[in-house]
Motif scaffolding. Structure first.
Motif, PDB file in Angstrom:
ATOM      1  N   GLU A 112       0.878  -1.169   0.000  1.00  0.00           N
ATOM      2  CA  GLU A 112       0.000   0.000   0.000  1.00  0.00           C
ATOM      3  C   GLU A 112       0.917   1.221   0.000  1.00  0.00           C
ATOM      4  N   LEU A 113       0.920   1.959  -1.084  1.00  0.00           N
ATOM      5  CA  LEU A 113       1.886   3.034  -1.243  1.00  0.00           C
ATOM      6  C   LEU A 113       1.766   4.083  -0.156  1.00  0.00           C
ATOM      7  N   SER A 114       0.549   4.335   0.318  1.00  0.00           N
ATOM      8  CA  SER A 114       0.380   5.416   1.288  1.00  0.00           C
ATOM      9  C   SER A 114       0.968   5.073   2.647  1.00  0.00           C
ATOM     10  N   ASN A 115       1.311   3.808   2.882  1.00  0.00           N
ATOM     11  CA  ASN A 115       1.855   3.404   4.176  1.00  0.00           C
ATOM     12  C   ASN A 115       3.378   3.507   4.236  1.00  0.00           C
ATOM     13  N   LEU A 116       3.984   3.953   3.149  1.00  0.00           N
ATOM     14  CA  LEU A 116       5.432   4.049   3.141  1.00  0.00           C
ATOM     15  C   LEU A 116       5.897   5.147   4.088  1.00  0.00           C
ATOM     16  N   VAL A 117       7.044   4.921   4.700  1.00  0.00           N
ATOM     17  CA  VAL A 117       7.639   5.949   5.567  1.00  0.00           C
ATOM     18  C   VAL A 117       8.144   7.083   4.685  1.00  0.00           C
ATOM     19  N   GLU A 118       7.785   8.298   5.036  1.00  0.00           N
ATOM     20  CA  GLU A 118       8.141   9.456   4.219  1.00  0.00           C
ATOM     21  C   GLU A 118       9.450  10.068   4.693  1.00  0.00           C
ATOM     22  N   PRO A 119      10.487  10.049   3.851  1.00  0.00           N
ATOM     23  CA  PRO A 119      11.702  10.778   4.215  1.00  0.00           C
ATOM     24  C   PRO A 119      11.471  12.273   4.044  1.00  0.00           C
TER      25      PRO A 119
ATOM     26  N   TYR B 157       8.253   8.136  -6.157  1.00  0.00           N
ATOM     27  CA  TYR B 157       9.230   7.060  -5.957  1.00  0.00           C
ATOM     28  C   TYR B 157      10.567   7.643  -5.506  1.00  0.00           C
ATOM     29  N   LEU B 158      11.051   8.682  -6.195  1.00  0.00           N
ATOM     30  CA  LEU B 158      12.329   9.280  -5.807  1.00  0.00           C
ATOM     31  C   LEU B 158      12.259   9.872  -4.407  1.00  0.00           C
ATOM     32  N   HIS B 159      11.102  10.445  -4.056  1.00  0.00           N
ATOM     33  CA  HIS B 159      10.943  11.021  -2.715  1.00  0.00           C
ATOM     34  C   HIS B 159      10.998   9.941  -1.636  1.00  0.00           C
ATOM     35  N   THR B 160      10.425   8.781  -1.898  1.00  0.00           N
ATOM     36  CA  THR B 160      10.382   7.708  -0.901  1.00  0.00           C
ATOM     37  C   THR B 160      11.608   6.796  -0.967  1.00  0.00           C
ATOM     38  N   HIS B 161      12.503   7.034  -1.918  1.00  0.00           N
ATOM     39  CA  HIS B 161      13.722   6.229  -2.042  1.00  0.00           C
ATOM     40  C   HIS B 161      14.930   7.163  -2.160  1.00  0.00           C
TER      41      HIS B 161
END
Length: 631
Positions: A27-34, A150-154
């Motif tokens: 679930e993309l919205s559950n990713l930890v946000e850097p 994607y770049l923001h979360t990686h």
């Protein structure tokens, strides 16, 4: 109602239904946000809201099944999933498409960039984005947002050049075929025209030396055991050229197949109603013009009829990586009304005309994935922007069809359109486009099958094929090839095909090219270039020939004959390719009928020596050569 039974033959054969979310679901919205200072709070909120409407499920093969509430949501998730798999390929594709490779690779790529920038102007693409319909803008917005999220979360992923994707960039790469029309422009000749003595030579693209081409078969219900249409999709590309995925939305999108890295449409695949396969086409969609140049004090002019028209002169800036810094050069380029100047021939400058309709091309590429009937699919073909492909089609209503090319300018048939045309003659100008109903097409032929193997359309349905006398010569430059001959053999007379038996037919081991190539080798009577005669052939050469003497032309993993024959034929093809092209003779025909004994025997010795060098013996089982390896 008949149902379409699709077959996708990529690296793996995969189911078309979404995998349960328990299988690597994210679930993309559950990713930890850097934290990132380059992303505004409003933008991040927008990304998070869209991510909440997207689910990416990966099946046991790792293939992504992306579901979104809207098509735009699914595009967002599709680009995110592709980036998870291979962000580098996505970025490289766009660096190439926008003419920015030298910013990553250095000045050795300057002329590849120049080639693209002769046609691709970011400012024009930005204007075309604004002119695009709202639904297409929404998809392009999601394309950029998915990659940027994607770049923001990686943060561990460092792009080579593109730190932020913009929606308009999608219009630079609107077709998913192997090498677009622009790549027909010869880089060396382009450098010879625009280059200076102090510029680094264009880097040669590394070749994987893999053969190219694709096969598509469509089977009507009358010839299938189930009474359903069958479609075989067999693209021949380098191993990682495209990803395989499934795009689903609550707005009716449900397409599975191959997506070229960085694009947001299924290039070749199927939905629950229609399926489409693209094979590279030789339908003439590109022309070159010899421009007669007149130099005056205020610039360069060219002759057109009784007029002297001024060439459009412009400056193109080419940035490039130089060590740890960036440098750039300015190149003055020229355009006639036909297109950019790309080289010089005997004092005349050569311009090139080709299809440039990115909005229409993107519309056609995406809308075909949501078609439900042949009528709807035909309507997408009427956009006429699939300039480099043929299309093999089948649907759940039991229809099968074939389209040879799609973008075909109407021309005066008295000219030879396979050569550069005299640009000063107005009669050589395009006269609009042929509508789809004038192109070489087939719809539900009586034999119940269609095939295309990058070959002539005039054998696409055996005796029910289109007739060459009904069309101008420029519509079909493809000759017959051994794959086409073989395809007709395996499909003729079949009336109860299943998915399994169609796959078996596609992998039938007969290598038809050797039916014409081997007999002349066996009956060689002339001398070769080492003064060997039929009486005095060395024992080694006789052993090579004798190995092939009783071969049945079928490959198998244990066949040493296949290995020697394939290496021999590839060597012979390389040796005589230029001669065949100069003589304007099909390469397979030339190899069989026009090569000398010296050439045949010389290529045979080189092939055996290559096998000895690479594998330790010239008698190597084919299974030791043609196999998957983890490198």
């Amino acid at each position: 109602m008949n149902k379409l039974l699709p077959i996708i033959l990529f690296a793996s054969l995969s189911a078309c239904s979404p995998a349960p979310e328990s299988q690597l679901s994210s679930e993309l919205s559950n990713l930890v946000e850097p934290q990132s200072s380059t992303v505004s709070p409003e933008e991040l909120i927008r990304w998070q809201q869209q991510a909440a409407d997207v689910t990416i499920s990966r099946d046991k093969w790792g293939i992504a099944h992306i579901h979104g509430k809207t098509d735009a949501d699914t595009v967002f998730g599709t680009l995110y999933a592709q980036a998870e798999d291979d962000f580098n390929r996505i970025e490289i594709n766009y660096l190439n498409a926008m003419g920015r490779l030298a910013e990553a690779e250095g000045e050795g790529e300057l002329f590849r960039d120049l080639r693209m920038k002769l046609f691709i102007d970011p400012e024009v693409l930005k204007q075309q984005y604004v002119l695009s319909p709202a639904w297409l803008q929404s998809l392009m917005n999601s394309f950029a947002d998915g990659l940027n999220y994607y770049l923001h979360t990686h943060p561990e992923v460092t792009p080579q050049v593109i730190n932020r994707f913009e929606p308009w960039m999608a219009l630079s790469f609107s077709e998913g075929s192997i090498g677009g029309d622009i790549e027909r422009v010869n880089l060396q000749l382009l450098q010879d025209f625009y280059g200076t003595s102090n510029m680094v030579a264009q880097l040669e693209s590394p070749s994987d030396e893999e053969p190219r081409g694709s096969n598509g078969f469509a089977i009507a219900p009358q010839n299938s055991a189930s009474g359903n249409a069958l479609l075989l999709i067999n693209p021949h590309t380098s191993f990682f050229f495209r990803s395989e995925l499934h795009m689903i939305s609550d707005e009716g999108l449900n397409a599975y197949g191959a997506v070229t890295w960085g694009q947001f449409f299924i290039y070749q695949g199927f939905n629950e109603n229609t399926g489409w396969m693209h094979t590279s086409s030789r339908a003439d969609a590109i022309d070159e013009y010899l421009e007669t140049i007149i130099e005056k004090r205020d610039g360069f002019y060219y002759q057109f009829g009784d007029e002297e028209r001024k060439l459009t002169e412009s400056q193109i800036t080419l940035p490039y990586k130089s060590g740890d810094a960036m440098s750039s050069i300015e190149v003055t380029v020229y355009h006639s009304h036909n297109g950019p100047i790309i080289r010089e021939v005997d004092g005349q400058w050569v311009s090139i005309a080709l299809m440039q309709e990115p909005i229409k091309a993107m519309t056609q590429s995406y809308n075909r994935t949501k078609t439900k009937t042949h009528k709807e699919f035909y309507e997408t073909m009427e956009l006429m922007t699939n300039s480099s492909n043929n299309t093999v089609y089948a649907d759940s209503d039991g229809n099968i069809s074939y389209y040879h090319g799609n973008f075909v300018p109407r021309r005066d048939p008295s000219f030879d359109w396979n050569k550069p045309l005299e640009g000063s003659n107005p009669a050589t100008q395009w006269q609009g486009l042929h509508p789809v109903d004038e192109l070489i097409t087939l719809f539900n032929p009586a034999n119940g099958w269609i095939q295309n193997t990058n070959n002539t359309p005039f054998n696409s349905a055996g005796e029910y094929s289109p007739k060459p006398e009904d069309y101008p010569a420029y519509m079909a430059n493809n000759a017959e090839n051994p794959r086409g001959i073989h395809a007709v053999r395996v499909l003729e007379g079949q009336s109860d095909l299943t998915i399994e038996s169609l796959i078996d037919a596609a992998y039938d081991p007969l290598l038809t090219a050797f039916e014409d190539l081997i007999p002349p080798l066996l009956s060689t009577t002339a001398t070769d270039n080492m003064s060997e005669s039929v009486i005095g052939l060395t024992a080694e050469t006789l052993a090579y020939i004798n190995l092939l003497r009783d071969w049945d032309y079928r490959y198998s993993i244990d066949s040493t004959e296949t290995s020697l024959a394939v290496f021999w034929a590839q060597q012979l093809m390389d040796d005589v390719r230029v001669q065949a092209r100069t003589a304007d003779v099909n390469i397979y025909e030339f190899m069989a009928s026009n090569t000398t004994a010296e050439q045949k025997l010389g290529a045979l010795r080189v092939a055996a020596q290559t096998l000895e060098s690479d594998f330790g013996s010239w008698q190597v089982p084919w299974g030791e050569i043609n196999r998957y390896q983890r490198l």
